[in-house]
Scaffold this motif. Structure first.
Motif, PDB file in Angstrom:
ATOM      1  N   HIS A 144      10.258   2.744  13.572  1.00 25.77           N
ATOM      2  CA  HIS A 144       9.191   3.432  12.743  1.00 25.77           C
ATOM      3  C   HIS A 144       8.123   2.201  12.244  1.00 25.77           C
ATOM      4  O   HIS A 144       7.133   2.350  12.020  1.00 25.77           O
ATOM      5  CB  HIS A 144       9.636   3.935  11.487  1.00 25.77           C
ATOM      6  CG  HIS A 144      10.370   5.287  11.838  1.00 25.77           C
ATOM      7  ND1 HIS A 144       9.664   6.405  11.957  1.00 25.77           N
ATOM      8  CD2 HIS A 144      11.585   5.319  12.090  1.00 25.77           C
ATOM      9  CE1 HIS A 144      10.541   7.331  12.148  1.00 25.77           C
ATOM     10  NE2 HIS A 144      11.856   6.885  12.313  1.00 25.77           N
ATOM     11  N   TYR A 145       8.586   0.987  12.491  1.00 26.45           N
ATOM     12  CA  TYR A 145       7.627  -0.011  12.151  1.00 26.45           C
ATOM     13  C   TYR A 145       8.121  -1.311  13.000  1.00 26.45           C
ATOM     14  O   TYR A 145       9.006  -1.462  13.632  1.00 26.45           O
ATOM     15  CB  TYR A 145       7.819  -0.448  10.702  1.00 26.45           C
ATOM     16  CG  TYR A 145       8.905  -0.868  10.255  1.00 26.45           C
ATOM     17  CD1 TYR A 145       9.550  -2.107  10.397  1.00 26.45           C
ATOM     18  CD2 TYR A 145      10.058   0.246   9.893  1.00 26.45           C
ATOM     19  CE1 TYR A 145      10.808  -2.292   9.992  1.00 26.45           C
ATOM     20  CE2 TYR A 145      11.241  -0.275   9.686  1.00 26.45           C
ATOM     21  CZ  TYR A 145      11.568  -1.359   9.336  1.00 26.45           C
ATOM     22  OH  TYR A 145      13.101  -1.732   8.983  1.00 26.45           O
ATOM     23  N   LYS A 146       7.119  -2.423  12.879  1.00 25.98           N
ATOM     24  CA  LYS A 146       7.174  -3.644  13.509  1.00 25.98           C
ATOM     25  C   LYS A 146       7.149  -4.553  12.846  1.00 25.98           C
ATOM     26  O   LYS A 146       6.279  -4.795  11.933  1.00 25.98           O
ATOM     27  CB  LYS A 146       6.217  -3.731  14.561  1.00 25.98           C
ATOM     28  CG  LYS A 146       6.397  -4.924  15.725  1.00 25.98           C
ATOM     29  CD  LYS A 146       5.134  -4.941  16.886  1.00 25.98           C
ATOM     30  CE  LYS A 146       5.286  -6.168  17.472  1.00 25.98           C
ATOM     31  NZ  LYS A 146       4.353  -6.573  18.400  1.00 25.98           N
ATOM     32  N   LEU A 147       8.103  -5.497  12.713  1.00 26.32           N
ATOM     33  CA  LEU A 147       7.886  -6.959  12.008  1.00 26.32           C
ATOM     34  C   LEU A 147       6.890  -7.819  12.642  1.00 26.32           C
ATOM     35  O   LEU A 147       6.796  -7.803  13.751  1.00 26.32           O
ATOM     36  CB  LEU A 147       9.484  -7.544  12.078  1.00 26.32           C
ATOM     37  CG  LEU A 147      10.491  -6.833  11.340  1.00 26.32           C
ATOM     38  CD1 LEU A 147      11.720  -7.613  11.628  1.00 26.32           C
ATOM     39  CD2 LEU A 147      10.164  -6.480   9.957  1.00 26.32           C
ATOM     40  N   VAL A 178      12.458   1.669   1.394  1.00 32.21           N
ATOM     41  CA  VAL A 178      11.550   2.172   0.876  1.00 32.21           C
ATOM     42  C   VAL A 178      10.409   2.777   1.998  1.00 32.21           C
ATOM     43  O   VAL A 178      10.880   2.477   2.956  1.00 32.21           O
ATOM     44  CB  VAL A 178      10.555   0.594   0.228  1.00 32.21           C
ATOM     45  CG1 VAL A 178      10.414  -0.138   1.513  1.00 32.21           C
ATOM     46  CG2 VAL A 178       9.369   1.057  -0.396  1.00 32.21           C
ATOM     47  N   ASN A 179       9.845   3.646   1.496  1.00 30.70           N
ATOM     48  CA  ASN A 179       8.885   4.645   2.382  1.00 30.70           C
ATOM     49  C   ASN A 179       7.551   3.751   2.182  1.00 30.70           C
ATOM     50  O   ASN A 179       6.849   3.365   1.324  1.00 30.70           O
ATOM     51  CB  ASN A 179       8.773   5.999   1.842  1.00 30.70           C
ATOM     52  CG  ASN A 179       9.938   6.564   1.713  1.00 30.70           C
ATOM     53  OD1 ASN A 179      11.152   6.201   1.610  1.00 30.70           O
ATOM     54  ND2 ASN A 179       9.897   7.761   2.497  1.00 30.70           N
ATOM     55  N   LYS A 184       4.399   7.802  11.891  1.00 28.83           N
ATOM     56  CA  LYS A 184       3.895   8.370  10.153  1.00 28.83           C
ATOM     57  C   LYS A 184       5.603   8.307   9.605  1.00 28.83           C
ATOM     58  O   LYS A 184       6.479   8.635  10.228  1.00 28.83           O
ATOM     59  CB  LYS A 184       3.460   9.758  10.412  1.00 28.83           C
ATOM     60  CG  LYS A 184       3.029  10.298   9.059  1.00 28.83           C
ATOM     61  CD  LYS A 184       2.394  11.551   9.438  1.00 28.83           C
ATOM     62  CE  LYS A 184       2.015  12.410   8.059  1.00 28.83           C
ATOM     63  NZ  LYS A 184       1.476  13.322   8.143  1.00 28.83           N
ATOM     64  N   ASP A 185       5.368   8.209   8.284  1.00 33.12           N
ATOM     65  CA  ASP A 185       6.630   8.213   7.340  1.00 33.12           C
ATOM     66  C   ASP A 185       7.681   7.362   7.758  1.00 33.12           C
ATOM     67  O   ASP A 185       8.913   7.570   7.869  1.00 33.12           O
ATOM     68  CB  ASP A 185       7.339   9.882   7.195  1.00 33.12           C
ATOM     69  CG  ASP A 185       6.236  10.890   6.854  1.00 33.12           C
ATOM     70  OD1 ASP A 185       5.603  10.523   5.994  1.00 33.12           O
ATOM     71  OD2 ASP A 185       6.170  12.100   7.414  1.00 33.12           O
ATOM     72  N   LYS A 224       0.868  -1.037  -0.017  1.00 29.80           N
ATOM     73  CA  LYS A 224      -0.049   0.016  -0.152  1.00 29.80           C
ATOM     74  C   LYS A 224       0.890   1.070  -0.210  1.00 29.80           C
ATOM     75  O   LYS A 224       1.919   1.398   0.662  1.00 29.80           O
ATOM     76  CB  LYS A 224      -0.836   0.189   1.008  1.00 29.80           C
ATOM     77  CG  LYS A 224      -1.995  -1.036   1.165  1.00 29.80           C
ATOM     78  CD  LYS A 224      -3.165  -0.429   2.209  1.00 29.80           C
ATOM     79  CE  LYS A 224      -2.711  -1.073   3.551  1.00 29.80           C
ATOM     80  NZ  LYS A 224      -4.003  -0.637   4.528  1.00 29.80           N
ATOM     81  N   ASN A 225       0.481   2.151  -0.720  1.00 25.29           N
ATOM     82  CA  ASN A 225       1.281   3.392  -0.948  1.00 25.29           C
ATOM     83  C   ASN A 225       1.036   4.476   0.065  1.00 25.29           C
ATOM     84  O   ASN A 225       1.760   5.042   0.760  1.00 25.29           O
ATOM     85  CB  ASN A 225       1.304   3.980  -2.249  1.00 25.29           C
ATOM     86  CG  ASN A 225       1.894   3.262  -3.315  1.00 25.29           C
ATOM     87  OD1 ASN A 225       2.966   2.690  -3.207  1.00 25.29           O
ATOM     88  ND2 ASN A 225       1.597   3.529  -4.487  1.00 25.29           N
ATOM     89  N   SER A 226      -0.181   4.556   0.688  1.00 25.19           N
ATOM     90  CA  SER A 226      -0.659   5.497   1.529  1.00 25.19           C
ATOM     91  C   SER A 226      -0.902   4.732   2.799  1.00 25.19           C
ATOM     92  O   SER A 226      -1.986   3.893   2.844  1.00 25.19           O
ATOM     93  CB  SER A 226      -1.885   6.261   1.178  1.00 25.19           C
ATOM     94  OG  SER A 226      -2.371   7.116   2.133  1.00 25.19           O
ATOM     95  N   VAL A 227      -0.242   4.824   4.121  1.00 23.55           N
ATOM     96  CA  VAL A 227      -0.371   4.464   5.101  1.00 23.55           C
ATOM     97  C   VAL A 227      -0.373   5.468   6.327  1.00 23.55           C
ATOM     98  O   VAL A 227       0.341   6.173   5.996  1.00 23.55           O
ATOM     99  CB  VAL A 227       0.747   3.232   5.387  1.00 23.55           C
ATOM    100  CG1 VAL A 227       0.765   2.068   4.299  1.00 23.55           C
ATOM    101  CG2 VAL A 227       2.156   4.137   5.252  1.00 23.55           C
TER     102      VAL A 227
END
Length: 184
Positions: A112-115, A183-184, A154-155, A66-69
């Protein structure tokens, strides 16, 4: 007197032979050194030429599902590789205790993220290595891996490295590789 002349001739001949052998040994030693230097030079040239060639064995692309998250969203990071003909890429879903080495994905900047779970290899082929007698999975021509993540901030920027092994099916040469991704 004749004995003295005979002795002198024998000594001269022995001295000549000794000097000749010493000169010959020195010449052979120099030739061996030159051959060794030539071999090292050729190996360096061949390995650098081969290393240049390995960059083109596989081409990686990284994208997201997805591009917009926004924070809280779950998405997949998709790793795709195009693999040259006659080469195979080992998958990530087998143990590399002995025999072929699996492809590894290391993620950095995970604040910024969780696996979510482990990376998944999509439809790899499976076989048993006849030398090591172990089962492994691999890809020919195209490979795809997916990693689910949950966006925390975010971002989010997802980045890391891919390490693996590409092997030629014809001559058995294996080449380790390492690719970075972002990748963003």
């Amino acid at each position: 007197m004749k004995q003295l002349q005979s002795l002198r001739k024998r000594c001269t001949l022995q001295l000549f032979i000794a000097l000749y052998l010493k000169l010959l040994a020195s010449l052979i030693s120099r030739i061996i050194i030159m051959i060794n230097k030539l071999i090292v030079f050729l190996l360096i040239i061949m390995s650098s030429a081969y290393a240049q060639e390995t960059k083109d064995i596989s081409k990686w692309k990284v994208s997201v599902s997805k591009n917009s998250v926004k924070p809280g969203d779950e998405i997949e990071v998709v790793f795709s590789a195009d693999i040259n003909k006659d080469w195979k890429l080992y998958s990530s879903d087998f143990k590399g205790d002995i025999g072929p080495l699996p492809t590894e994905f290391k993620f950095t900047g995970t604040e910024h993220y969780k696996l979510l779970g482990d990376i998944t290899a999509v439809s790899p082929l499976k076989t048993v290595d006849p030398i090591w007698d172990v089962a492994y999975t691999y890809f020919l021509e195209k490979a795809e891996f997916r990693q689910k993540i949950k966006i925390v901030k975010k971002d989010a920027l997802v980045k890391g490295t891919i390490k693996g092994l590409l092997c030629n099916n014809k001559d058995g040469i294996c080449v380790p590789f390492q690719e970075t991704f972002q990748v963003n």
